[in-house]
Design an enzyme around this catalytic site. Structure first.
Site, mmCIF file in Angstrom:
data_model
loop_
_atom_site.group_PDB
_atom_site.id
_atom_site.type_symbol
_atom_site.label_atom_id
_atom_site.label_comp_id
_atom_site.label_asym_id
_atom_site.label_seq_id
_atom_site.Cartn_x
_atom_site.Cartn_y
_atom_site.Cartn_z
ATOM 1 N N ASN A 7 0.972 -1.052 0.037
ATOM 2 C CA ASN A 7 0.213 0.141 0.057
ATOM 3 C C ASN A 7 0.870 1.369 0.111
ATOM 4 O O ASN A 7 1.991 1.152 0.571
ATOM 5 C CB ASN A 7 -1.050 0.057 1.238
ATOM 6 C CG ASN A 7 -1.931 -1.067 1.201
ATOM 7 O OD1 ASN A 7 -2.223 -1.779 0.050
ATOM 8 N ND2 ASN A 7 -2.378 -1.411 2.406
ATOM 9 N N HIS B 144 5.992 -0.814 -2.802
ATOM 10 C CA HIS B 144 5.648 0.164 -3.691
ATOM 11 C C HIS B 144 5.526 1.785 -3.790
ATOM 12 O O HIS B 144 4.830 2.386 -4.401
ATOM 13 C CB HIS B 144 4.215 -0.051 -4.087
ATOM 14 C CG HIS B 144 4.186 -1.556 -4.763
ATOM 15 N ND1 HIS B 144 2.638 -2.351 -4.601
ATOM 16 C CD2 HIS B 144 4.941 -2.495 -5.328
ATOM 17 C CE1 HIS B 144 3.093 -3.726 -5.045
ATOM 18 N NE2 HIS B 144 4.210 -3.719 -5.333
ATOM 19 N N ASN C 251 -8.553 -12.625 4.326
ATOM 20 C CA ASN C 251 -9.279 -11.846 3.230
ATOM 21 C C ASN C 251 -10.825 -12.386 3.158
ATOM 22 O O ASN C 251 -11.006 -13.868 3.590
ATOM 23 C CB ASN C 251 -8.606 -12.601 2.259
ATOM 24 C CG ASN C 251 -8.969 -11.681 0.780
ATOM 25 O OD1 ASN C 251 -10.030 -11.098 0.409
ATOM 26 N ND2 ASN C 251 -7.807 -11.354 0.150
ATOM 27 N N GLU D 233 -12.579 -12.841 0.470
ATOM 28 C CA GLU D 233 -12.498 -13.650 -0.807
ATOM 29 C C GLU D 233 -11.407 -14.598 -0.792
ATOM 30 O O GLU D 233 -10.442 -14.284 -0.303
ATOM 31 C CB GLU D 233 -12.280 -12.480 -1.918
ATOM 32 C CG GLU D 233 -13.398 -11.248 -1.912
ATOM 33 C CD GLU D 233 -14.961 -11.878 -1.963
ATOM 34 O OE1 GLU D 233 -15.634 -11.193 -1.735
ATOM 35 O OE2 GLU D 233 -14.843 -12.805 -3.023
ATOM 36 N N CYS E 222 11.237 14.092 -8.272
ATOM 37 C CA CYS E 222 11.337 14.901 -9.499
ATOM 38 C C CYS E 222 11.697 14.156 -10.671
ATOM 39 O O CYS E 222 12.656 12.989 -10.364
ATOM 40 C CB CYS E 222 12.413 15.857 -9.407
ATOM 41 S SG CYS E 222 12.712 16.765 -10.612
ATOM 42 N N CYS F 51 9.623 20.820 -10.352
ATOM 43 C CA CYS F 51 10.557 20.911 -9.346
ATOM 44 C C CYS F 51 11.178 22.067 -9.662
ATOM 45 O O CYS F 51 11.167 22.779 -10.736
ATOM 46 C CB CYS F 51 11.574 19.548 -9.538
ATOM 47 S SG CYS F 51 13.140 19.795 -8.850
HETATM 48 C C1 BV8 Z 1 7.932 -5.294 -12.224
HETATM 49 C C2 BV8 Z 1 1.721 1.356 -6.635
HETATM 50 C C3 BV8 Z 1 10.187 -5.765 -13.356
HETATM 51 C C4 BV8 Z 1 0.848 2.772 -7.468
HETATM 52 C C5 BV8 Z 1 1.160 -0.775 -7.522
HETATM 53 C C6 BV8 Z 1 2.346 -11.020 -16.054
HETATM 54 C C7 BV8 Z 1 2.343 -12.120 -15.089
HETATM 55 C C8 BV8 Z 1 2.896 -11.672 -13.778
HETATM 56 C C9 BV8 Z 1 3.455 -10.415 -13.662
HETATM 57 C C10 BV8 Z 1 3.118 -9.726 -14.641
HETATM 58 C C11 BV8 Z 1 2.759 -9.762 -15.718
HETATM 59 N N1 BV8 Z 1 2.954 -8.652 -16.589
HETATM 60 C C12 BV8 Z 1 3.428 -7.616 -15.999
HETATM 61 C C13 BV8 Z 1 3.713 -8.130 -14.703
HETATM 62 C C14 BV8 Z 1 4.671 -7.303 -13.530
HETATM 63 C C15 BV8 Z 1 3.542 -6.452 -12.895
HETATM 64 C C16 BV8 Z 1 2.279 -7.114 -12.262
HETATM 65 O O1 BV8 Z 1 2.549 -7.997 -11.172
HETATM 66 N N2 BV8 Z 1 1.321 -7.075 -13.070
HETATM 67 C C17 BV8 Z 1 0.103 -7.887 -12.429
HETATM 68 C C18 BV8 Z 1 -1.132 -6.833 -12.695
HETATM 69 C C19 BV8 Z 1 -0.074 -9.028 -13.381
HETATM 70 N N3 BV8 Z 1 4.477 -6.031 -11.896
HETATM 71 C C20 BV8 Z 1 5.176 -4.829 -12.130
HETATM 72 O O2 BV8 Z 1 5.024 -4.307 -13.036
HETATM 73 C C21 BV8 Z 1 6.130 -4.565 -10.880
HETATM 74 N N4 BV8 Z 1 7.339 -4.205 -11.500
HETATM 75 O O3 BV8 Z 1 7.567 -6.244 -12.285
HETATM 76 O O4 BV8 Z 1 9.235 -4.631 -12.549
HETATM 77 C C22 BV8 Z 1 11.219 -4.792 -13.556
HETATM 78 C C23 BV8 Z 1 12.436 -5.355 -13.130
HETATM 79 C C24 BV8 Z 1 13.654 -4.767 -13.080
HETATM 80 C C25 BV8 Z 1 13.812 -3.675 -13.999
HETATM 81 C C26 BV8 Z 1 12.485 -3.120 -14.894
HETATM 82 C C27 BV8 Z 1 11.502 -3.625 -14.286
HETATM 83 C C28 BV8 Z 1 5.581 -3.341 -10.248
HETATM 84 C C29 BV8 Z 1 4.190 -3.652 -9.426
HETATM 85 C C30 BV8 Z 1 3.940 -2.325 -8.367
HETATM 86 C C31 BV8 Z 1 2.773 -1.807 -9.106
HETATM 87 N N5 BV8 Z 1 2.374 -0.637 -8.248
HETATM 88 N N6 BV8 Z 1 0.867 0.335 -6.745
HETATM 89 C C32 BV8 Z 1 -0.353 2.874 -7.121
HETATM 90 O O5 BV8 Z 1 -0.813 2.379 -5.854
HETATM 91 O O6 BV8 Z 1 -0.927 3.891 -7.596
HETATM 92 S S1 BV8 Z 1 0.362 -2.262 -7.589
HETATM 93 C C33 BV8 Z 1 -0.997 -1.967 -6.757
HETATM 94 O O7 BV8 Z 1 -1.809 -3.465 -6.844
HETATM 95 C C34 BV8 Z 1 -1.231 -1.641 -5.361
HETATM 96 O O8 BV8 Z 1 0.136 -1.404 -4.789
HETATM 97 C C35 BV8 Z 1 -2.045 -2.784 -4.786
HETATM 98 O O9 BV8 Z 1 -1.278 -2.826 -3.184
HETATM 99 C C36 BV8 Z 1 -1.312 -3.961 -5.568
HETATM 100 C C37 BV8 Z 1 -1.821 -5.160 -5.284
HETATM 101 O O10 BV8 Z 1 -3.134 -5.147 -5.197
HETATM 102 P P1 BV8 Z 1 -3.921 -5.552 -3.696
HETATM 103 O O11 BV8 Z 1 -3.337 -4.560 -2.715
HETATM 104 O O12 BV8 Z 1 -3.972 -6.827 -3.902
HETATM 105 O O13 BV8 Z 1 -5.205 -4.911 -4.111
HETATM 106 P P2 BV8 Z 1 -6.448 -5.668 -4.898
HETATM 107 O O14 BV8 Z 1 -7.563 -4.514 -4.981
HETATM 108 O O15 BV8 Z 1 -6.006 -6.411 -6.059
HETATM 109 O O16 BV8 Z 1 -6.931 -6.683 -3.790
HETATM 110 C C38 BV8 Z 1 -7.572 -6.295 -2.793
HETATM 111 C C39 BV8 Z 1 -7.857 -7.522 -1.979
HETATM 112 O O17 BV8 Z 1 -8.319 -6.991 -0.633
HETATM 113 C C40 BV8 Z 1 -8.598 -8.482 -2.470
HETATM 114 O O18 BV8 Z 1 -8.175 -9.795 -2.487
HETATM 115 C C41 BV8 Z 1 -10.073 -8.259 -1.567
HETATM 116 O O19 BV8 Z 1 -10.663 -9.571 -1.388
HETATM 117 C C42 BV8 Z 1 -9.542 -7.904 -0.295
HETATM 118 N N7 BV8 Z 1 -10.359 -7.128 0.888
HETATM 119 C C43 BV8 Z 1 -11.253 -6.433 0.546
HETATM 120 N N8 BV8 Z 1 -11.710 -6.033 1.591
HETATM 121 C C44 BV8 Z 1 -11.104 -6.755 2.655
HETATM 122 C C45 BV8 Z 1 -10.088 -7.166 2.010
HETATM 123 N N9 BV8 Z 1 -9.388 -8.057 2.940
HETATM 124 C C46 BV8 Z 1 -9.219 -7.784 3.991
HETATM 125 N N10 BV8 Z 1 -10.284 -7.043 4.666
HETATM 126 C C47 BV8 Z 1 -11.135 -6.402 3.995
HETATM 127 N N11 BV8 Z 1 -11.898 -5.488 4.566
HETATM 128 ZN ZN ZN Z 2 14.261 18.323 -10.069
#
Ligand code: BV8
Ligand code: ZN
Length: 253
Positions: free
Chosen positions: A115, A132, A227, A229, A140, A162
């Site tokens: 988060n 993240h 969770n 779900e 910047c 900046c």
């Molecule tokens: C990287 C910051 C490489 C920004 C975020 C294909 C397959 C596998 C991976 C990939 C792929 N294609 C691309 C990738 C890699 C990609 C990725 O994983 N994509 C996914 C979508 C498939 N990952 C990346 O790009 C990462 N970087 O791989 O770089 C690299 C290496 C070297 C050099 C260059 C490059 C970067 C990933 C980070 C992205 N940034 N956030 C912002 O917030 O704006 S990710 C974003 O999703 C948030 O951080 C969030 O936290 C994260 C995960 O989502 P969740 O937190 O799980 O939230 P979600 O809504 O999905 O789920 C909520 C859950 O809560 C549910 O399960 C629900 O049931 C539950 N819930 C609901 N209510 C409750 C509850 N639980 C408890 N109590 C409740 N009351």
């Molecule tokens: Zn700057």
């Protein structure tokens, strides 16, 4: 797989070291929208579209406004009982409050969060690995300087610039960007050491963050999911607590 809170509570009490991976779900009860949840995020853009360097390059103003809109919601939100329970668990599992060498011993409990909302900080957690980044910090795109978002003078055009003239962006990790290496290294180390690994409020869909559960399991850790779900990790978990973290986490203390 079992859903016994009492058993998990005992395991947590006996564990010499615990790690917790949290996602957007832990902030849901604070009124902060999750990514993939039904109430979705703004203007029905999927986060994978807006939270990318491409989106910022194409439409910096839209991306900046999206983060401003999110900051507006989070500013009004309060940490919920789930965030508070995690901070309390850290207190209970950390060493002496005033250690002789002055360095608090956090080896007993490590919070790893995906988060960017800062609610864990406001709930009192001390030792937070932010995989993240943090949407309250801006950086910047030119000289890399970072500053707190509140300090940024919002003159006319958005995104703000900046002093060096380049655009400012949220200091968060976008899709396709690497995670901060030092933070990632510490998260892998803590996951490999954990006797119990908690996975709270995450759909476990985003990598490499979700891969930490595998790091923990391979090192012999027991896995607990909190969770309402199902998640892909349920079938390999030792405990699955099906419900909201704001309700279940306090019962674990
Ligand atoms: C990287 C910051 C490489 C920004 C975020 C294909 C397959 C596998 C991976 C990939 C792929 N294609 C691309 C990738 C890699 C990609 C990725 O994983 N994509 C996914 C979508 C498939 N990952 C990346 O790009 C990462 N970087 O791989 O770089 C690299 C290496 C070297 C050099 C260059 C490059 C970067 C990933 C980070 C992205 N940034 N956030 C912002 O917030 O704006 S990710 C974003 O999703 C948030 O951080 C969030 O936290 C994260 C995960 O989502 P969740 O937190 O799980 O939230 P979600 O809504 O999905 O789920 C909520 C859950 O809560 C549910 O399960 C629900 O049931 C539950 N819930 C609901 N209510 C409750 C509850 N639980 C408890 N109590 C409740 N009351
Ligand atoms: Zn700057």
């Amino acid at each position: 797989m079992n859903n016994s809170i009492a058993e998990l509570r005992d395991a947590l009490r006996q564990a010499s070291s615990i790690a917790a991976l949290t996602g957007a779900g832990i902030s849901a009860e604070s009124g902060v929208p999750t990514f993939r949840g039904p109430n979705g995020l703004w203007r029905n853009y999927s986060p994978e579209k807006l939270a990318t360097p491409q989106a910022f390059a194409e439409n910096p103003r839209l991306v900046w406004e999206w983060y401003d809109w999110r900051r507006g919601i989070i500013r009004k939100a309060q940490p919920n009982a789930g965030h508070v329970a995690i901070a309390e668990l850290e207190r209970r599992k950390s060493g002496a409050a005033d250690p002789p060498d002055g360095l608090p011993d956090h080896s007993g409990f490590t919070l790893i969060t995906q988060n960017v909302d800062g609610l864990h900080d406001r709930a009192g957690s001390q030792n937070i690995l932010k995989l993240h980044g943090d949407l309250w910090i801006v950086q910047c795109t030119g000289c890399g300087a970072t500053e707190l978002n509140e300090e940024v003078p919002l003159q006319g055009d958005l995104p703000p610039r900046c002093r060096c003239g380049a655009w400012l962006r949220p200091a968060v990790v976008w899709f396709g960007e690497p995670l901060p290496a030092e933070v990632w290294g510490r998260a892998v180390e803590a996951s490999g050491r954990a006797k119990v690994f908690l996975v709270i409020g995450t759909s476990a869909a985003v990598y490499p963050a979700a891969g930490l559960a595998e790091v923990a399991r391979r090192a012999g850790s027991r896995l607990a999911i909190v969770n309402p779900e199902p998640t892909p990790l349920d079938q390999v978990a030792d405990w699955v607590l099906r419900g909201p973290s704001g309700e279940l986490l306090p019962r674990l203390l």
